[in-house]
Design a protein around this motif. Structure first.
Motif, PDB file in Angstrom:
ATOM      1  N   ASP A 215       0.826  -1.202   0.000  1.00 13.08           N
ATOM      2  CA  ASP A 215       0.000   0.000   0.000  1.00 13.08           C
ATOM      3  C   ASP A 215       0.860   1.253   0.000  1.00 13.08           C
ATOM      4  N   GLU A 216       1.893   1.277   0.832  1.00  5.89           N
ATOM      5  CA  GLU A 216       2.771   2.447   0.909  1.00  5.89           C
ATOM      6  C   GLU A 216       3.525   2.646  -0.401  1.00  5.89           C
ATOM      7  N   THR A 218       2.662   1.544  -3.446  1.00 10.82           N
ATOM      8  CA  THR A 218       1.730   1.924  -4.511  1.00 10.82           C
ATOM      9  C   THR A 218       1.324   3.380  -4.377  1.00 10.82           C
ATOM     10  N   THR A 219       1.086   3.832  -3.155  1.00 11.15           N
ATOM     11  CA  THR A 219       0.732   5.233  -2.931  1.00 11.15           C
ATOM     12  C   THR A 219       1.840   6.151  -3.414  1.00 11.15           C
ATOM     13  N   GLU A 223       1.266   8.663  -6.650  1.00  9.02           N
ATOM     14  CA  GLU A 223       1.383  10.098  -6.390  1.00  9.02           C
ATOM     15  C   GLU A 223       2.541  10.705  -7.177  1.00  9.02           C
ATOM     16  N   LYS A 226       1.444  11.089 -10.821  1.00  3.85           N
ATOM     17  CA  LYS A 226       0.505  12.195 -10.980  1.00  3.85           C
ATOM     18  C   LYS A 226       1.232  13.536 -10.915  1.00  3.85           C
ATOM     19  N   THR A 261      -3.740   0.397  -3.067  1.00  3.12           N
ATOM     20  CA  THR A 261      -4.366   1.288  -2.111  1.00  3.12           C
ATOM     21  C   THR A 261      -5.451   2.120  -2.764  1.00  3.12           C
ATOM     22  N   SER A 262      -6.292   2.739  -1.948  1.00  7.32           N
ATOM     23  CA  SER A 262      -7.357   3.602  -2.468  1.00  7.32           C
ATOM     24  C   SER A 262      -6.814   4.835  -3.162  1.00  7.32           C
ATOM     25  N   SER A 263      -5.534   5.157  -2.963  1.00 13.79           N
ATOM     26  CA  SER A 263      -4.956   6.325  -3.644  1.00 13.79           C
ATOM     27  C   SER A 263      -4.994   6.154  -5.159  1.00 13.79           C
ATOM     28  N   TYR A 266      -8.201   7.793  -6.165  1.00 13.95           N
ATOM     29  CA  TYR A 266      -8.267   9.230  -5.934  1.00 13.95           C
ATOM     30  C   TYR A 266      -7.313  10.025  -6.816  1.00 13.95           C
ATOM     31  N   GLU A 267      -6.123   9.487  -7.070  1.00  8.19           N
ATOM     32  CA  GLU A 267      -5.133  10.223  -7.860  1.00  8.19           C
ATOM     33  C   GLU A 267      -5.429  10.177  -9.355  1.00  8.19           C
ATOM     34  N   THR A 346     -16.964   8.898  -8.161  1.00  5.86           N
ATOM     35  CA  THR A 346     -16.214   9.836  -7.338  1.00  5.86           C
ATOM     36  C   THR A 346     -17.170  10.656  -6.501  1.00  5.86           C
TER      37      THR A 346
END
Length: 346
Positions: A215-216, A218-219, A223, A226, A261-263, A266-267, A346
């Motif tokens: 998760d960390e 992938t975030t 990010e 992006k 992850t959920s990021s 969102y990203e 979203t």
């Protein structure tokens, strides 16, 4: 990876800048990169935009890499520039796919030639025949002569020669091709081309980033991509792997099934989920017409689950032509009912 901090800008300065650009006869908005798939471009109101992060997810073998690589090919065929970071395939493997793809494209462009039917079954050189020709060698003959012996090979060589300087293939490593290396390469290509390229990263979870959990990591990766897309004004298309639990039979993959992850949700500005049609069509279309099973195996469903600048919740279908390393670009909205029709919002 961090970019330079930017000071705030007043609306007045932005109005002045836009006015200046328009007076020069230029477009003041984002640069749009068509995908080359008409139905998808219509849904995305033109294609991928500068600064966007696009995620392409799906189960292994469903054509994620094929679709992403075709986006890159279509970008350069239309006069743009593209940069591919491949953690999975050597450049020569991608070249074989390109040659076969262009051989097929050349035959399809011959109206009335009778070489291609609705599903692209033709005598155009497929990936296996191109690979076999390369491995057999040519007894000292040059590449163009070797390809001339394959149907569509001469035309494929001419096409690749025409756009070859604008399509860049990076053999990436899970040990050394970090976010900083990706950013450095994208900036170099942008400077050389005079404009930001369409960037393909295959795939997201292979980027080496710090973090103790997936998760960390992938975030950090999503990010970073992006931020880079916004910095250089490039659309970045990232292939994403799926969680093992999402591969269970009868389960339709969604954004939340992507590994990490959920990021990711969102990203990303655009999320495309790739599925075999036979796996996601509702059961009633199969039990009452067994012939549909084989027909649906020839099609892939691309679900536009998220789309910041246009319609979402759209199901598109494209015919497979994996023998030539591609999909058919003429697609349709899916008419049949699909299982689990709820999509990410979203």
């Amino acid at each position: 990876m961090t970019g330079p901090s930017q000071p705030p800008r007043s609306v007045s300065s932005l109005l002045t800048e836009v006015d200046h650009v328009l007076r020069q006869g230029l477009a003041a908005g984002a640069t749009v990169h068509p995908t080359g798939f008409a139905a998808l471009d219509a849904t995305l109101t033109g294609g991928f935009r500068s600064g966007e992060l696009v995620l392409v997810g799906g189960a292994a073998g469903n054509g994620k890499t094929t679709l992403g690589f075709q986006f890159a090919r279509n970008a350069v065929a239309a006069g743009g520039t593209a940069l591919v970071f491949s953690y999975e395939h050597e450049a020569h493997t991608l070249l074989e796919r390109l040659i076969s793809m262009e051989a097929m494209e050349s035959l399809q462009s011959l109206e009335g030639a009778g070489a291609v039917d609705t599903f692209g079954i033709s005598n155009a050189a497929d990936v296996h025949s191109v690979r076999a020709a390369f491995e057999a060698g040519s007894q000292g003959a040059p590449l163009d002569a070797l390809l001339a012996g394959l149907t569509g090979g001469r035309e494929a060589h001419a096409a690749l020669t025409g756009y070859g300087e604008r399509l860049h293939l990076h053999e990436s490593s899970g040990a050394t091709t970090t976010l900083d290396e990706i950013a450095r390469t994208v900036r170099e290509v942008t400077v050389a081309a005079g404009a930001a390229p369409l960037v393909l990263v295959d795939y997201l979870q292979k980027i080496p980033v710090p973090g103790t959990t997936e998760d960390e990591r992938t975030t950090a990766a999503v990010e970073g991509l992006k931020d880079l897309a916004l910095e250089v004004g490039a659309p970045i298309v990232a292939i994403s792997a799926a969680d093992k639990d999402a591969l269970a039979s009868g389960h339709r993959m969604r954004t939340h099934d992507l590994r990490g992850t959920s990021s990711l949700a969102y990203e990303a500005d655009v999320v495309l989920i790739v599925s075999d049609k036979v796996d996601v069509v509702s059961r009633e279309h199969l039990v009452y017409d067994l012939g549909n099973i084989q027909r649906f195996r020839d099609w892939t469903v691309v679900t536009v689950e998220k789309n910041r600048h246009g319609r979402a919740h759209v199901e598109l279908e494209f015919a497979k032509d994996f023998e030539h390393g591609r999909f058919h670009t003429r697609g349709n909205e899916v008419k049949e009912r699909l299982i689990d029709e709820r999509v990410f919002t979203t």
